[in-house]
Motif scaffolding. Structure first.
Motif, mmCIF file in Angstrom:
data_model
loop_
_atom_site.group_PDB
_atom_site.id
_atom_site.type_symbol
_atom_site.label_atom_id
_atom_site.label_comp_id
_atom_site.label_asym_id
_atom_site.label_seq_id
_atom_site.Cartn_x
_atom_site.Cartn_y
_atom_site.Cartn_z
ATOM 1 N N LEU A 161 0.836 -1.202 0.000
ATOM 2 C CA LEU A 161 0.000 0.000 0.000
ATOM 3 C C LEU A 161 0.873 1.255 0.000
ATOM 4 O O LEU A 161 0.609 2.207 -0.736
ATOM 5 N N ALA A 162 1.920 1.264 0.814
ATOM 6 C CA ALA A 162 2.829 2.413 0.862
ATOM 7 C C ALA A 162 3.522 2.607 -0.483
ATOM 8 O O ALA A 162 3.671 3.748 -0.962
ATOM 9 N N GLN A 163 3.915 1.514 -1.122
ATOM 10 C CA GLN A 163 4.569 1.616 -2.435
ATOM 11 C C GLN A 163 3.589 2.130 -3.480
ATOM 12 O O GLN A 163 3.942 2.979 -4.308
ATOM 13 N N ALA A 164 2.354 1.650 -3.432
ATOM 14 C CA ALA A 164 1.337 2.122 -4.383
ATOM 15 C C ALA A 164 1.062 3.608 -4.171
ATOM 16 O O ALA A 164 0.923 4.369 -5.141
ATOM 17 N N LEU A 165 1.005 4.043 -2.928
ATOM 18 C CA LEU A 165 0.782 5.451 -2.619
ATOM 19 C C LEU A 165 1.954 6.300 -3.097
ATOM 20 O O LEU A 165 1.758 7.379 -3.680
ATOM 21 N N ALA A 166 3.170 5.778 -2.893
ATOM 22 C CA ALA A 166 4.353 6.513 -3.366
ATOM 23 C C ALA A 166 4.357 6.593 -4.885
ATOM 24 O O ALA A 166 4.673 7.660 -5.463
ATOM 25 N N ASP A 167 3.985 5.523 -5.570
ATOM 26 C CA ASP A 167 3.915 5.529 -7.035
ATOM 27 C C ASP A 167 2.866 6.523 -7.513
ATOM 28 O O ASP A 167 3.085 7.267 -8.481
ATOM 29 N N LYS A 168 1.734 6.573 -6.832
ATOM 30 C CA LYS A 168 0.664 7.494 -7.220
ATOM 31 C C LYS A 168 1.097 8.938 -7.022
ATOM 32 O O LYS A 168 0.853 9.795 -7.872
ATOM 33 N N ARG A 169 1.766 9.202 -5.919
ATOM 34 C CA ARG A 169 2.244 10.576 -5.676
ATOM 35 C C ARG A 169 3.293 10.975 -6.706
ATOM 36 O O ARG A 169 3.349 12.115 -7.120
ATOM 37 N N ALA A 170 4.122 9.998 -7.080
ATOM 38 C CA ALA A 170 5.142 10.290 -8.086
ATOM 39 C C ALA A 170 4.477 10.634 -9.417
ATOM 40 O O ALA A 170 4.906 11.560 -10.115
ATOM 41 N N GLU A 171 3.414 9.884 -9.767
ATOM 42 C CA GLU A 171 2.687 10.183 -11.002
ATOM 43 C C GLU A 171 2.018 11.543 -10.917
ATOM 44 O O GLU A 171 2.057 12.330 -11.861
ATOM 45 N N GLU A 172 1.385 11.808 -9.792
ATOM 46 C CA GLU A 172 0.715 13.100 -9.611
ATOM 47 C C GLU A 172 1.732 14.230 -9.525
ATOM 48 O O GLU A 172 1.494 15.321 -10.013
ATOM 49 N N GLY A 173 2.852 13.944 -8.891
ATOM 50 C CA GLY A 173 3.891 14.962 -8.756
ATOM 51 C C GLY A 173 4.482 15.329 -10.115
ATOM 52 O O GLY A 173 4.741 16.482 -10.403
#
Length: 191
Positions: A161-173
């Motif tokens: 879940l933390a990795q998915a959240l980090a990936d999503k933030r990276a995409e959004e970022g």
């Protein structure tokens, strides 16, 4: 008049009953001394095979507090006193009886009660103590592995879940600066 050798025999049989974890009563009619020797060897160190007179066995059983054997003490009788593993001795007796028709299992005594012939045979059907312990250890190991997997599952789910959240933030970022740049260019064109 009581003979000292009979008193001694009764005392010895009573002591065997007290020290045994189980005993099996058999009839040995027609077996030769060579066959009896083979039987004794097949029983191993954890059991002794003793031929005795029924009257002496009855007295010894009474002295030792063993009840329920009277009906088995008919005809030529021998008793296997088992100090080791009862399953192993019961298997050895049954196997010997299969190949030597002169040996007949009449019953036995274990854990304070008389055993029928069927119960002795069921005892012989059980697996040895070592096999049962290894199966139990294998089952416990499997259960422990399942428990470890269950305990590790929430931690691995949190990590995913933390990795998915980090990936999503990276995409959004990565998309956010482009989105911010676009409105500025709209305001530049409006001016």
């Amino acid at each position: 008049m009581v003979r000292p050798d009979k008193v001694e025999a009764v005392a010895e049989i009573a002591e065997n009953f007290r020290g045994a974890s189980a005993s099996v009563v058999t009839e040995y009619r027609g077996l030769t001394m060579a066959q009896l020797t083979t039987l004794r060897r097949s029983l191993g160190d954890g059991a002794t095979y003793r031929v005795a007179k029924n009257t002496l066995v009855k007295r010894a059983a009474e002295d030792a507090g063993v009840e329920g054997l009277d009906s088995m003490l008919v005809g030529p009788t021998a008793i296997t006193f088992i100090t080791g593993e009862p399953v192993d001795a019961a298997k050895a007796l049954r196997e010997f009886a299969r190949t030597n028709q002169g040996l007949v299992i009449k019953g036995g005594f274990m854990e304070g009660r008389a055993l029928s012939v069927d119960e002795v045979n069921r005892l012989a059907d059980l697996e040895s103590r070592e096999v049962l312990l290894s199966k139990m250890a294998g089952a416990m190991k499997g259960t422990m592995a399942k428990a470890a997997g269950l305990f590790a599952a929430p931690a691995s789910q949190v990590a995913r879940l933390a990795q998915a959240l980090a990936d999503k933030r990276a995409e959004e970022g990565g998309a956010a600066p482009a989105a911010e740049a676009a409105p500025e260019s709209d305001t530049d064109s409006a001016s």
